[in-house]
Design a protein around this motif. Structure first.
Motif, PDB file in Angstrom:
ATOM      1  N   GLY A 135       0.783  -1.232   0.000  1.00 49.59           N
ATOM      2  CA  GLY A 135       0.000   0.000   0.000  1.00 49.59           C
ATOM      3  C   GLY A 135       0.811   1.276   0.000  1.00 49.59           C
ATOM      4  N   GLU A 136       2.135   1.185   0.097  1.00 46.39           N
ATOM      5  CA  GLU A 136       2.981   2.371   0.162  1.00 46.39           C
ATOM      6  C   GLU A 136       3.681   2.571  -1.180  1.00 46.39           C
ATOM      7  OE1 GLU A 136       5.172   3.518   3.939  1.00 46.39           O
ATOM      8  OE2 GLU A 136       6.838   2.889   2.651  1.00 46.39           O
ATOM      9  N   LYS A 137       3.380   3.682  -1.851  1.00 45.03           N
ATOM     10  CA  LYS A 137       3.928   3.958  -3.181  1.00 45.03           C
ATOM     11  C   LYS A 137       5.153   4.867  -3.054  1.00 45.03           C
ATOM     12  CE  LYS A 137       2.596   6.064  -7.638  1.00 45.03           C
ATOM     13  NZ  LYS A 137       1.494   6.735  -8.358  1.00 45.03           N
ATOM     14  N   HIS A 138       6.232   4.468  -3.718  1.00 48.91           N
ATOM     15  CA  HIS A 138       7.450   5.277  -3.688  1.00 48.91           C
ATOM     16  C   HIS A 138       8.140   5.226  -5.045  1.00 48.91           C
ATOM     17  CE1 HIS A 138       9.915   1.632  -3.519  1.00 48.91           C
ATOM     18  NE2 HIS A 138       9.129   1.187  -2.567  1.00 48.91           N
ATOM     19  N   PRO A 139       9.007   6.203  -5.343  1.00 55.99           N
ATOM     20  CA  PRO A 139       9.673   6.230  -6.647  1.00 55.99           C
ATOM     21  C   PRO A 139      10.737   5.142  -6.777  1.00 55.99           C
ATOM     22  CG  PRO A 139      10.465   8.025  -5.263  1.00 55.99           C
ATOM     23  CD  PRO A 139       9.338   7.374  -4.521  1.00 55.99           C
ATOM     24  N   MET A 140      11.039   4.788  -8.017  1.00 56.88           N
ATOM     25  CA  MET A 140      12.171   3.939  -8.353  1.00 56.88           C
ATOM     26  C   MET A 140      13.047   4.735  -9.314  1.00 56.88           C
ATOM     27  SD  MET A 140      10.733   0.030  -8.784  1.00 56.88           S
ATOM     28  CE  MET A 140      10.097   0.290 -10.447  1.00 56.88           C
ATOM     29  N   LEU A 141      14.112   5.328  -8.789  1.00 55.72           N
ATOM     30  CA  LEU A 141      14.996   6.175  -9.576  1.00 55.72           C
ATOM     31  C   LEU A 141      16.325   5.463  -9.810  1.00 55.72           C
ATOM     32  CD1 LEU A 141      14.326   9.584  -7.790  1.00 55.72           C
ATOM     33  CD2 LEU A 141      13.202   8.660  -9.834  1.00 55.72           C
ATOM     34  N   THR A 142      17.031   5.879 -10.829  1.00 52.35           N
ATOM     35  CA  THR A 142      18.305   5.257 -11.168  1.00 52.35           C
ATOM     36  C   THR A 142      19.211   5.174  -9.939  1.00 52.35           C
ATOM     37  OG1 THR A 142      18.166   6.062 -13.434  1.00 52.35           O
ATOM     38  CG2 THR A 142      20.350   5.438 -12.632  1.00 52.35           C
ATOM     39  N   GLY A 143      19.724   3.980  -9.689  1.00 50.58           N
ATOM     40  CA  GLY A 143      20.614   3.750  -8.553  1.00 50.58           C
ATOM     41  C   GLY A 143      19.927   3.268  -7.292  1.00 50.58           C
ATOM     42  N   ASP A 144      18.594   3.368  -7.237  1.00 51.98           N
ATOM     43  CA  ASP A 144      17.867   2.929  -6.041  1.00 51.98           C
ATOM     44  C   ASP A 144      17.943   1.411  -5.875  1.00 51.98           C
ATOM     45  OD1 ASP A 144      17.117   5.552  -5.708  1.00 51.98           O
ATOM     46  OD2 ASP A 144      14.973   5.222  -6.044  1.00 51.98           O
ATOM     47  N   GLU A 191      -2.951  -3.008  -6.175  1.00 48.20           N
ATOM     48  CA  GLU A 191      -3.409  -2.754  -4.811  1.00 48.20           C
ATOM     49  C   GLU A 191      -3.636  -1.257  -4.593  1.00 48.20           C
ATOM     50  OE1 GLU A 191      -0.511  -2.955  -1.581  1.00 48.20           O
ATOM     51  OE2 GLU A 191       1.022  -3.462  -3.071  1.00 48.20           O
ATOM     52  N   PRO A 192      -4.598  -0.887  -3.773  1.00 46.86           N
ATOM     53  CA  PRO A 192      -4.872   0.528  -3.511  1.00 46.86           C
ATOM     54  C   PRO A 192      -3.690   1.206  -2.826  1.00 46.86           C
ATOM     55  CG  PRO A 192      -6.715  -0.850  -2.815  1.00 46.86           C
ATOM     56  CD  PRO A 192      -5.580  -1.776  -3.133  1.00 46.86           C
ATOM     57  N   VAL A 193      -3.460   2.465  -3.188  1.00 48.74           N
ATOM     58  CA  VAL A 193      -2.388   3.254  -2.580  1.00 48.74           C
ATOM     59  C   VAL A 193      -2.897   3.833  -1.261  1.00 48.74           C
ATOM     60  CG1 VAL A 193      -0.882   5.255  -2.829  1.00 48.74           C
ATOM     61  CG2 VAL A 193      -1.390   3.804  -4.823  1.00 48.74           C
ATOM     62  N   LYS A 194      -2.224   3.495  -0.174  1.00 46.19           N
ATOM     63  CA  LYS A 194      -2.575   4.049   1.135  1.00 46.19           C
ATOM     64  C   LYS A 194      -1.863   5.368   1.391  1.00 46.19           C
ATOM     65  CE  LYS A 194      -3.306  -0.571   3.079  1.00 46.19           C
ATOM     66  NZ  LYS A 194      -2.818  -1.575   4.073  1.00 46.19           N
ATOM     67  N   ARG A 195      -0.602   5.459   0.928  1.00 45.45           N
ATOM     68  CA  ARG A 195       0.118   6.720   1.043  1.00 45.45           C
ATOM     69  C   ARG A 195       1.272   6.737   0.055  1.00 45.45           C
ATOM     70  NH1 ARG A 195       4.194   7.222   5.861  1.00 45.45           N
ATOM     71  NH2 ARG A 195       5.043   5.108   6.030  1.00 45.45           N
ATOM     72  N   VAL A 196       1.689   7.950  -0.311  1.00 46.83           N
ATOM     73  CA  VAL A 196       2.804   8.156  -1.234  1.00 46.83           C
ATOM     74  C   VAL A 196       3.973   8.726  -0.439  1.00 46.83           C
ATOM     75  CG1 VAL A 196       3.587   9.360  -3.304  1.00 46.83           C
ATOM     76  CG2 VAL A 196       1.213   8.562  -3.145  1.00 46.83           C
ATOM     77  N   VAL A 197       5.143   8.137  -0.577  1.00 49.88           N
ATOM     78  CA  VAL A 197       6.306   8.531   0.216  1.00 49.88           C
ATOM     79  C   VAL A 197       7.544   8.558  -0.679  1.00 49.88           C
ATOM     80  CG1 VAL A 197       5.344   7.488   2.310  1.00 49.88           C
ATOM     81  CG2 VAL A 197       6.879   6.153   0.858  1.00 49.88           C
ATOM     82  N   THR A 198       8.573   9.206  -0.197  1.00 46.70           N
ATOM     83  CA  THR A 198       9.904   9.084  -0.806  1.00 46.70           C
ATOM     84  C   THR A 198      10.826   8.302   0.111  1.00 46.70           C
ATOM     85  OG1 THR A 198      10.507  11.257   0.084  1.00 46.70           O
ATOM     86  CG2 THR A 198       9.708  11.172  -2.189  1.00 46.70           C
ATOM     87  N   ASP A 199      10.669   8.496   1.436  1.00 47.66           N
ATOM     88  CA  ASP A 199      11.438   7.711   2.407  1.00 47.66           C
ATOM     89  C   ASP A 199      10.647   6.467   2.768  1.00 47.66           C
ATOM     90  OD1 ASP A 199      13.507   9.584   2.523  1.00 47.66           O
ATOM     91  OD2 ASP A 199      12.470  10.756   4.056  1.00 47.66           O
ATOM     92  N   GLU A 207      21.631   8.461  -3.671  1.00 49.88           N
ATOM     93  CA  GLU A 207      22.355   9.557  -3.029  1.00 49.88           C
ATOM     94  C   GLU A 207      22.733   9.210  -1.591  1.00 49.88           C
ATOM     95  OE1 GLU A 207      17.898  10.865  -3.056  1.00 49.88           O
ATOM     96  OE2 GLU A 207      19.322   9.820  -4.381  1.00 49.88           O
ATOM     97  N   ARG A 208      21.854   8.488  -0.898  1.00 53.14           N
ATOM     98  CA  ARG A 208      22.177   8.043   0.462  1.00 53.14           C
ATOM     99  C   ARG A 208      23.283   7.004   0.449  1.00 53.14           C
ATOM    100  NH1 ARG A 208      17.526   5.163   3.735  1.00 53.14           N
ATOM    101  NH2 ARG A 208      18.799   3.412   4.419  1.00 53.14           N
ATOM    102  N   THR A 209      23.213   6.091  -0.517  1.00 53.80           N
ATOM    103  CA  THR A 209      24.252   5.072  -0.649  1.00 53.80           C
ATOM    104  C   THR A 209      25.616   5.710  -0.843  1.00 53.80           C
ATOM    105  OG1 THR A 209      22.759   3.389  -1.534  1.00 53.80           O
ATOM    106  CG2 THR A 209      25.088   3.208  -2.129  1.00 53.80           C
TER     107      THR A 209
END
Length: 325
Positions: A135-144, A191-199, A207-209
């Motif tokens: 239910g938690e949607k987050h981005p998939m960016l290069t390097g993730d 599945e339904p999105v319950k919330r959208v997050v980046t963390d 970038e964290r890596t």
């Protein structure tokens, strides 16, 4: 087997070992003392799996062809599995691991499902792709690095403009061996999105890596450069790490009981696995099977992702690591 067919006395009074072996075999018994094509025990760790290398540019071309010929409505997961050339192997990349390259087009979605195997993604080229996990949607960016623990609902899609590509890694062969395998589609499709997050605990952004690699101390044993480990207690069969090697670095040879798969995140270099030289560059994948001597070197500043079954080996007390100088 019915005891009336062969009496116990026929076993006790067998005239020779060959006769005893044949009569015992009819009862589903086999001697532990006979020679076998595949021994019951080995004097040291042994695997039939081979060092192997998959080039990202080749796989990317094949994925482009697949994207033209089949959609996610039919393929669901449009991926190309990296099959180890070990004799008789069908889908495994290493004894306990299966890996693939996957792609998705802008505007596509791949429906949510869940399954027994633990899985992860290493995002190689993406701007606008996303994942939803429980239910938690987050981005998939290069390097993730994106996790999908076993039993978690997960789906994905793409809201950007360019085709997205990534590496998939799962413990499917291990699950096949232990036999708790299942897969289940979500009743709503996505599945339904319950919330959208980046963390998210399921996402480790590049970038964290890189910040953590900057702060990491060099490997005191000299086998790798700087190394960080990702904590993923919800995926206890897998160990996940990232390595940084400066240009010109050459590590000390080693061998260990874990099966490891490496993905090139930056730079280029050469690894020698069991005498096989592998010249790698961005996006390439290569496998270092259990107990094969390995040494890694960087032609230019490089970052390598590593997934392995080290956590499983440590838990089961099968873990061994030694320098090979």
């Amino acid at each position: 087997m019915d005891g009336a067919i062969l009496s116990h006395d026929d076993l006790r009074d067998a005239p020779d070992l060959d006769s005893l072996t044949a009569r015992a075999a009819e009862r589903g018994l086999t001697p532990g003392w006979i020679d076998r094509d595949v021994p019951i025990l080995y004097r040291e760790p042994h695997t039939a799996f081979l060092p192997a290398h998959w080039r990202y540019e080749e796989a990317k071309a094949a994925m482009d062809g697949a994207a033209r010929l089949i959609g996610t409505d039919l393929a669901e997961r449009r991926n190309l599995i990296m099959r180890n050339p070990a004799p008789g192997n069908d889908i495994a990349t290493a004894r306990t691991l299966i890996c693939a390259y996957q792609t998705i087009l802008p505007g596509e979605e791949a429906a949510s499902h869940r399954h027994a195997p633990h899985a992860l993604r290493v995002i190689l080229d993406s701007d606008g792709a996303w994942s939803i996990v429980d239910g938690e949607k987050h981005p998939m960016l290069t390097g993730d690095i994106v996790l999908t623990p076993g039993g978690s609902w997960h789906g994905l899609g793409h809201e950007g403009t360019g085709q997205a590509y990534w590496f998939d890694g799962l413990d499917v062969p291990l699950v096949h061996l232990l036999e708790p395998m299942y897969v289940e589609g979500h009743p709503d499709g996505m599945e339904p999105v319950k919330r959208v997050v980046t963390d998210s605990p399921y996402r480790f952004p590049m970038e964290r890596t890189l910040r953590e690699l900057d702060a990491a101390a060099p490997d005191p044993e000299g086998h790798f450069g700087r190394r960080i480990r990702y904590e993923a207690p919800q995926m206890p069969t897998l160990a996940i790490a990232m390595h940084r090697m400066d240009g010109g670095f050459r590590g000390r040879p080693y061998r260990c009981t874990a099966n490891s798969v490496f993905v090139v995140m930056q730079g280029s270099g050469r690894s020698v696995i069991d005498g096989t030289a592998i010249d790698w560059t961005y996006g390439d994948t290569f496998v270092s099977p259990s107990w094969k001597t390995a040494v890694h070197g960087a032609a230019e500043d490089a970052v390598l992702f590593q997934m392995s079954d080290e956590e499983l080996m440590r838990w089961a007390r099968y873990w061994r690591f030694e320098a090979v100088d």
